[in-house]
Design an enzyme around this catalytic site. Structure first.
Site, PDB file in Angstrom:
ATOM      1  N   ASP A  18       0.853  -1.190   0.000  1.00 30.67           N
ATOM      2  CA  ASP A  18       0.000   0.000   0.000  1.00 30.67           C
ATOM      3  C   ASP A  18       0.892   1.244   0.000  1.00 30.67           C
ATOM      4  OD1 ASP A  18      -3.209   0.542   0.997  1.00 30.67           O
ATOM      5  OD2 ASP A  18      -1.791   2.205   1.128  1.00 30.67           O
TER       6      ASP A  18
ATOM      7  N   ASN B 116     -13.090  -3.164   2.120  1.00 31.28           N
ATOM      8  CA  ASN B 116     -14.039  -2.060   2.252  1.00 31.28           C
ATOM      9  C   ASN B 116     -14.973  -2.054   1.048  1.00 31.28           C
ATOM     10  OD1 ASN B 116     -12.727  -1.165   4.622  1.00 31.28           O
ATOM     11  ND2 ASN B 116     -11.210  -0.061   3.416  1.00 31.28           N
TER      12      ASN B 116
ATOM     13  N   VAL C 267     -10.703   3.069  -3.706  1.00 35.37           N
ATOM     14  CA  VAL C 267     -10.354   2.559  -5.039  1.00 35.37           C
ATOM     15  C   VAL C 267     -11.376   1.478  -5.407  1.00 35.37           C
ATOM     16  CG1 VAL C 267      -8.598   1.434  -6.452  1.00 35.37           C
ATOM     17  CG2 VAL C 267      -7.906   3.055  -4.662  1.00 35.37           C
TER      18      VAL C 267
ATOM     19  N   HIS D 195     -10.074  -5.120  -3.548  1.00 34.67           N
ATOM     20  CA  HIS D 195      -8.765  -5.440  -2.978  1.00 34.67           C
ATOM     21  C   HIS D 195      -8.942  -5.906  -1.550  1.00 34.67           C
ATOM     22  CE1 HIS D 195      -9.724  -1.152  -2.624  1.00 34.67           C
ATOM     23  NE2 HIS D 195      -9.169  -1.203  -1.425  1.00 34.67           N
TER      24      HIS D 195
ATOM     25  N   HIS E 297      -7.067  -5.938   1.961  1.00 32.02           N
ATOM     26  CA  HIS E 297      -5.965  -5.372   2.747  1.00 32.02           C
ATOM     27  C   HIS E 297      -5.416  -6.472   3.654  1.00 32.02           C
ATOM     28  CE1 HIS E 297      -6.856  -0.939   2.184  1.00 32.02           C
ATOM     29  NE2 HIS E 297      -8.062  -1.427   1.919  1.00 32.02           N
TER      30      HIS E 297
HETATM   31  P1  5GP Z   1      -9.641   1.398   0.127  1.00 32.53           P
HETATM   32  O1  5GP Z   1      -9.795   2.625   0.976  1.00 32.53           O
HETATM   33  O2  5GP Z   1     -10.248   1.578  -1.247  1.00 32.53           O
HETATM   34  O3  5GP Z   1     -10.116   0.140   0.806  1.00 32.53           O
HETATM   35  O4  5GP Z   1      -8.099   1.177  -0.057  1.00 32.53           O
HETATM   36  C1  5GP Z   1      -7.376   1.760  -1.091  1.00 32.53           C
HETATM   37  C2  5GP Z   1      -5.932   1.690  -0.664  1.00 32.53           C
HETATM   38  O5  5GP Z   1      -5.149   1.882  -1.834  1.00 32.53           O
HETATM   39  C3  5GP Z   1      -5.525   2.781   0.336  1.00 32.53           C
HETATM   40  O6  5GP Z   1      -5.005   2.171   1.509  1.00 32.53           O
HETATM   41  C4  5GP Z   1      -4.473   3.593  -0.428  1.00 32.53           C
HETATM   42  O7  5GP Z   1      -3.406   4.007   0.399  1.00 32.53           O
HETATM   43  C5  5GP Z   1      -4.018   2.634  -1.516  1.00 32.53           C
HETATM   44  N1  5GP Z   1      -3.602   3.244  -2.778  1.00 32.53           N
HETATM   45  C6  5GP Z   1      -4.252   4.221  -3.460  1.00 32.53           C
HETATM   46  N2  5GP Z   1      -3.600   4.527  -4.600  1.00 32.53           N
HETATM   47  C7  5GP Z   1      -2.515   3.714  -4.632  1.00 32.53           C
HETATM   48  C8  5GP Z   1      -1.458   3.564  -5.582  1.00 32.53           C
HETATM   49  O8  5GP Z   1      -1.363   4.220  -6.607  1.00 32.53           O
HETATM   50  N3  5GP Z   1      -0.505   2.628  -5.298  1.00 32.53           N
HETATM   51  C9  5GP Z   1      -0.568   1.871  -4.167  1.00 32.53           C
HETATM   52  N4  5GP Z   1       0.407   0.983  -3.986  1.00 32.53           N
HETATM   53  N5  5GP Z   1      -1.560   1.990  -3.263  1.00 32.53           N
HETATM   54  C10 5GP Z   1      -2.522   2.898  -3.487  1.00 32.53           C
END
Ligand code: 5GP
Ligand code: ZN
Length: 106
Positions: free
Chosen positions: A30, A86, A95, A99, A101
């Site tokens: 992340d 999420n 995003v 995914h 985590h």
């Molecule tokens: P969400 O909030 O959608 O469950 O998690 C999205 C995660 O993607 C967040 O923890 C954020 O830090 C990570 N993230 C967003 N953009 C990027 C990216 O371009 N590269 C990487 N490696 N992680 C990302």
């Protein structure tokens, strides 16, 4: 999907160090880690969110995210972790490409 950052990572359009890759999945760190280890595991296929999955194929692909997580846990010798998905903006999803985590402080 052309506009999706995780599709771009999976397609290698955005160079990212991959922790795991097979035919259907990739895993990577992340960008803003919330634990010592914070890995995101995604299917290469663009599926937007878990709670809106309609097809058995997409559901199966998503279930296997846990199998990939288990492989990484063993490979990295992690002891104790948090696994989180999420679903939807109001539940922390930023995003919209499914995914899992994998967070661990071990
Ligand atoms: P969400 O909030 O959608 O469950 O998690 C999205 C995660 O993607 C967040 O923890 C954020 O830090 C990570 N993230 C967003 N953009 C990027 C990216 O371009 N590269 C990487 N490696 N992680 C990302
Ligand atoms: Zn995508």
């Amino acid at each position: 999907m052309t506009d999706c950052i995780f599709c771009k990572i999976a397609n290698k359009e955005i160079p990212t160090e991959l922790i795991y890759e097979d035919e259907n999945y990739v895993a990577f760190n992340d960008i803003a880690p919330k634990a010592k280890t914070h890995i995101l595991i995604i299917p290469k296929k663009h599926i937007e969110r878990f709670d809106e999955i309609e097809s058995t194929e997409d559901l199966k692909l998503t279930e296997w995210l846990f199998t990939v997580a288990h492989k990484i846990i063993k490979q990295k010798n992690l002891h104790g972790c948090r696994l989180q998905v999420n679903c939807g903006k109001d539940h922390g999803q930023e995003v919209f490409h499914i995914h899992l985590h994998l967070l661990s402080n071990s």
